[in-house]
Design a protein around this motif. Sequence first.
Motif, mmCIF file in Angstrom:
data_model
loop_
_atom_site.group_PDB
_atom_site.id
_atom_site.type_symbol
_atom_site.label_atom_id
_atom_site.label_comp_id
_atom_site.label_asym_id
_atom_site.label_seq_id
_atom_site.Cartn_x
_atom_site.Cartn_y
_atom_site.Cartn_z
ATOM 1 N N LEU A 1 -8.607 -5.683 9.114
ATOM 2 C CA LEU A 1 -8.705 -5.912 10.548
ATOM 3 C C LEU A 1 -9.836 -6.907 10.791
ATOM 4 C CD1 LEU A 1 -8.619 -3.392 13.451
ATOM 5 C CD2 LEU A 1 -10.517 -4.984 13.294
ATOM 6 N N SER B 1 -2.776 0.177 10.681
ATOM 7 C CA SER B 1 -4.192 0.501 10.825
ATOM 8 C C SER B 1 -4.458 2.002 10.862
ATOM 9 C CB SER B 1 -4.752 -0.153 12.092
ATOM 10 O OG SER B 1 -4.061 0.321 13.245
ATOM 11 N N VAL C 1 -4.441 -7.368 12.515
ATOM 12 C CA VAL C 1 -4.341 -6.602 11.275
ATOM 13 C C VAL C 1 -3.579 -7.476 10.294
ATOM 14 C CG1 VAL C 1 -3.413 -4.557 10.140
ATOM 15 C CG2 VAL C 1 -4.405 -4.369 12.418
#
Length: 212
Positions: A60, A211, A124
Motif C-alpha cells: 500500500l 489489503s 494497493v
Amino acid sequence: MIEKIQQTEKHQYHCASYLKRIMLILFLLSIQTIGWTCTCNTLTKKEAKKISKKADYVLLGTAVENVHHNDSIKAVWDREKFGINVKFKVEKVYKGSLQTEFVFINQFETDNCIQTFRFGDKYVIVGTRIEKFENLRPFSESVYVKDEIFETVASPPPPPIRGLTIRKMRCYNIERELVDHWNEIAENEIVVYTNQCSSFYTESTYGKYFSK
C-alpha cells in the motif's frame, strides 16, 4: 529589435512546452478510450487470496515521482502529477520482505493494461519483482555517428517472447537507453511489475480484498 526577438523566442518556448503537456494528457486519456481498453477478470475474495499467494509483493502506498532517463520528459510528467513507471512510497506491506521505504513500479510491455498513478492517491499494488531487463529490440536500420549506433523508429512486429518471465522483463518495444536505465535501478533497488489489473485504489472493492 533584440528585445522583440527574445520575446518571440520566449513565446515559442512556452507554446512548445504547453503543446507537450497537452499531447501527454491526450495520450494518457486515450488509454482509457475505445481501442485502448483493458479487460481484467472479475475477482472474488477467494481469487484475490490466490493471487496474493503467487505475488512477490502486496503493498500500500502512493506514487511520488516519475522514472525516466530523460530529465526533460520526467519533468513534464511530474508537473502533471501522475505517471506510469514511477517511484512508489510504501506505507504498508501486506506481503513481501521489504527493507526500504520506496520501490520502483515498472509497466513495460503491458499493452492496453497500463495503470496511471496519480500522485497523492493511495493504491494497493500486487506485483512481481523484476531483477533484470533483457533488451530484445532489433536494429532494423542504423545510423553510425562517432562510432555509436542509433536506432531508427521502424521495427518489425514484436514476437510472442516479450513480457515478464521469472524475475526478468523481456523488452521488445522499449528504447534501449531506457532499458539500460532500468537495469541500473534494478541492481540496487526493488523493481515491481504491476498493471491496471493488479493495482487498485485503496478504497475500491478489489483494493480492500488485497489489503485484508
